[in-house]
Scaffold this motif. Structure first.
Motif, PDB file in Angstrom:
ATOM      1  N   ILE A 128      58.634  78.153  67.414  1.00  0.00           N
ATOM      2  CA  ILE A 128      58.473  76.703  67.244  1.00  0.00           C
ATOM      3  C   ILE A 128      58.951  76.022  68.520  1.00  0.00           C
ATOM      4  N   TRP A 130      59.782  72.322  70.060  1.00  0.00           N
ATOM      5  CA  TRP A 130      60.087  70.945  69.688  1.00  0.00           C
ATOM      6  C   TRP A 130      59.857  70.006  70.872  1.00  0.00           C
ATOM      7  N   THR A 216      54.010  77.347  67.371  1.00  0.00           N
ATOM      8  CA  THR A 216      53.821  76.053  66.706  1.00  0.00           C
ATOM      9  C   THR A 216      54.451  74.963  67.554  1.00  0.00           C
ATOM     10  N   MET A 218      55.646  71.048  67.625  1.00  0.00           N
ATOM     11  CA  MET A 218      55.969  69.964  66.695  1.00  0.00           C
ATOM     12  C   MET A 218      56.695  68.872  67.453  1.00  0.00           C
ATOM     13  N   GLU A 220      57.930  64.310  67.077  1.00  0.00           N
ATOM     14  CA  GLU A 220      58.000  63.097  66.262  1.00  0.00           C
ATOM     15  C   GLU A 220      57.860  61.872  67.156  1.00  0.00           C
ATOM     16  N   GLY A 224      55.302  63.285  68.530  1.00  0.00           N
ATOM     17  CA  GLY A 224      54.125  63.509  67.702  1.00  0.00           C
ATOM     18  C   GLY A 224      52.860  63.100  68.419  1.00  0.00           C
ATOM     19  N   VAL A 227      51.996  65.843  70.660  1.00  0.00           N
ATOM     20  CA  VAL A 227      51.304  66.915  69.940  1.00  0.00           C
ATOM     21  C   VAL A 227      49.818  66.595  69.825  1.00  0.00           C
ATOM     22  N   ALA A 243      50.137  73.208  64.785  1.00  0.00           N
ATOM     23  CA  ALA A 243      50.633  71.917  65.270  1.00  0.00           C
ATOM     24  C   ALA A 243      51.183  71.098  64.116  1.00  0.00           C
ATOM     25  N   LEU A 244      52.298  70.429  64.357  1.00  0.00           N
ATOM     26  CA  LEU A 244      52.907  69.499  63.395  1.00  0.00           C
ATOM     27  C   LEU A 244      53.168  68.188  64.111  1.00  0.00           C
ATOM     28  N   MET A 246      54.500  64.457  63.659  1.00  0.00           N
ATOM     29  CA  MET A 246      55.336  63.626  62.802  1.00  0.00           C
ATOM     30  C   MET A 246      55.316  62.195  63.319  1.00  0.00           C
ATOM     31  N   THR A 340      47.167  72.588  60.970  1.00  0.00           N
ATOM     32  CA  THR A 340      47.870  71.363  61.374  1.00  0.00           C
ATOM     33  C   THR A 340      48.558  70.724  60.187  1.00  0.00           C
ATOM     34  N   LEU A 467      58.327  74.068  56.838  1.00  0.00           N
ATOM     35  CA  LEU A 467      58.114  74.198  58.275  1.00  0.00           C
ATOM     36  C   LEU A 467      58.101  75.671  58.691  1.00  0.00           C
TER      37      LEU A 467
END
Length: 528
Positions: A128, A130, A216, A218, A220, A224, A227, A243-244, A246, A340, A467
């Motif tokens: 992951i 970030w 992945t 991710m 915010e 975000g 992303v 992909a995440l 937020m 996603t 997650l």
């Protein structure tokens, strides 16, 4: 292969070929890892080893200010990776929900890795990555709530990194364009940093026990949005696999300036305006030298969130190389097709003028449909504005992302996060922007301390489990978790996480999102 990627590959090829049996013996210690730049030593934290402050590019200072990131220099011996590198230069935001723990600096292109202590090269653990938010002007990887340890304990290799912000990360000027030092890589230097960090992952994460084929990304807010921009950038193909997004402002095309244009204001004009304010009035190579000689404090002036601007600043721009325009790419189905997740918090943010309800409704293609969708808020103008702008800026764009991926035939999962820590319920009626992060990363203890309750811990464990499962398989579901079906055009469900429970089903805000989708498709800018 891009010129920049080729440069990274050439610079590290010798290091790859030179790793031999001696290195394998040395890396039997879980706190020692051989990267392509050299050996690093981390810190054992129980079941996890943390490696902090690993350079993934040269310091972008001096002649490297406003250049694509250059390959990090190697080192001899063992480099201690025990503390964060400086977060990138910025005017810190006093009310930040994730306060920095370093002194910001221009020398900031560092990353951090957390791995299970038992992880060894070849274990192929999910990864992951970030990406922090902060409006592209604030943020960093050092905040306590971004710690990757709790997620690494679940069998994940977790990585965070810094990328340049404000005028350091997003800047155009005619002198830069004329010099063209990086073969057309201009303007979006912060996004170039993101790509360089993901390239570093591909080259190095296996040494930490991670799988470079299962990454992945991710983030915010601005993270975000990053992303989404990576999802829609041809330069990012092959660098991630899930992909995440937020609280991602995914409908921003109308808000971004082009790097260079003939008939509309552009980012180069903003750069020229800043240069004039800073006293750099020369042209060509002299102007570029003058801009690079400016003190960092001059470049960063007036760029923090809620600061009063002192000179033009562009932010991310349509450059034709990295950013083509995420709205358009998603609408046309040209995005990278990967599993996603996307969503927003229950009381997210949006921006716009203080219009009356009738003025707000009149903006929509079907004002009557908008009135019906917001009927329960029509008598509360302040709340109506707040929720309507949040729906435009965050809520509907989240559905837009999952809808595009589902249409392309890939698993997509829509959520709305509304759980609020018990200690904050007298103050917050729903989850405010950015405050869901400690729950997703299971760092709620760092956020709430002694006020943390068992219910808060359980809520964090729930969303962190989703997650972790998503990172492993591309599907958030797992034993003991409430079922979360994938979003489908004929079943546009949402996972609604509230104070009481987590339950997937028909979106209670569907009518609101529908009218805002119609507004966006007729050209109404999110948040405007």
């Amino acid at each position: 292969m891009s010129v920049r990627v080729l440069a990274f590959a050439l610079a590290t090829s010798c290091l790859i070929s030179c790793v031999g049996p001696a290195a394998e013996v040395r890396t039997s210690d879980p706190a020692l890892v051989e990267t392509q730049s050299g050996m690093v030593s981390g810190v054992v934290e129980g079941e996890v080893v943390a490696f902090k402050g690993i350079p993934f590019a040269k310091p972008p200072v001096g002649d490297l200010r406003w250049r694509a990131p250059q390959p990090a220099e190697g080192w001899e011996g063992v480099r201690a990776a025990e503390s964060y590198g400086s977060d990138c230069m910025q005017v810190p935001f006093a009310a930040d929900a994730a306060p920095l723990r370093t002194e910001p600096s221009e020398d900031c292109l560092y990353l951090n890795v957390w791995k299970p202590a038992a992880a060894r090269p070849g274990d192929d653990l999910p990864v992951i990555v970030w990406i922090y938010g902060g409006g592209w002007v604030n943020g960093g990887s050092s905040p306590a709530v971004y710690d990757g340890g709790p997620t690494a304990r679940e069998g994940i290799v977790f990585l965070s990194f810094n990328y340049r912000l404000g005028r350091f990360g997003f800047f155009a000027h005619p002198a830069l364009t004329a010099a063209d030092e990086d073969d057309g890589w201009l303007g979006n230097y912060g996004y170039m940093d993101q790509l360089a960090a993901l390239e570093w992952v591909q080259k190095n994460i296996e040494a930490f026990g991670g799988d470079p084929g299962n990454v992945t990304i991710m983030g915010e807010s601005a993270g975000g949005g990053s992303v989404v921009n990576l999802l829609t950038s041809s330069q990012a193909y092959g660098l991630f696999h899930r992909a995440l997004a937020m609280s991602a402002p995914a409908r921003m095309d109308s808000m971004l300036k082009p790097l260079q244009a003939d008939s509309v204001p552009d980012a180069e004009a903003d750069g020229a305006g800043f240069a004039q304010w800073a006293g750099v009035t020369s042209h060509g190579a002299d102007a570029l030298a003058g801009l690079r000689a400016l003190p960092a404090e001059t470049v960063v002036a007036g760029t923090g969130m809620f600061n009063t601007p002192v000179a033009p600043a562009s932010g991310p721009m349509i450059d034709g190389t990295i950013l083509q325009g995420a709205d358009r790419v998603l609408a046309q189905g040209g995005q990278i097709k990967v599993p996603t997740m996307a969503g927003a918090v229950s009381e997210d943010i949006g921006f716009g003028p203080e219009l009356s309800p009738e003025e707000l409704f009149a903006q929509y293609p079907d004002p009557d449909a908008a009135r019906a969708a917001y009927a329960d808020l029509a008598s509360k103008p302040g709340q109506l504005r707040r929720f309507m702008y949040a729906d435009r800026f965050m809520q509907e764009p989240a559905r837009f992302i999952v809808k595009a991926q589902a249409k392309a035939g890939f698993p997509a999962y829509h959520y709305r996060y509304g759980y609020v820590a018990e200690s904050m319920r007298d103050e917050w009626s729903g989850m405010p922007h950015a405050n869901e992060i400690p729950f997703f990363l299971n760092t709620v203890e760092a956020r709430y301390g002694e006020a943390l309750t068992q219910a808060d811990r359980d809520a964090a464990a729930l969303i962190n489990s989703y997650l972790v499962n998503f990172a492993r398989t591309g599907d958030p579901n797992g034993p003991g978790l409430p079922d979360w079906p994938a979003f489908e055009s004929d079943d546009p469900n949402v996972m609604n996480i509230t104070f009481e429970n987590a339950e997937a089903g028909e979106d209670p805000w569907q009518a609101r999102l529908d009218v805002n989708e119609a507004l966006a498709e007729q050209g109404g800018a999110s948040g405007n």
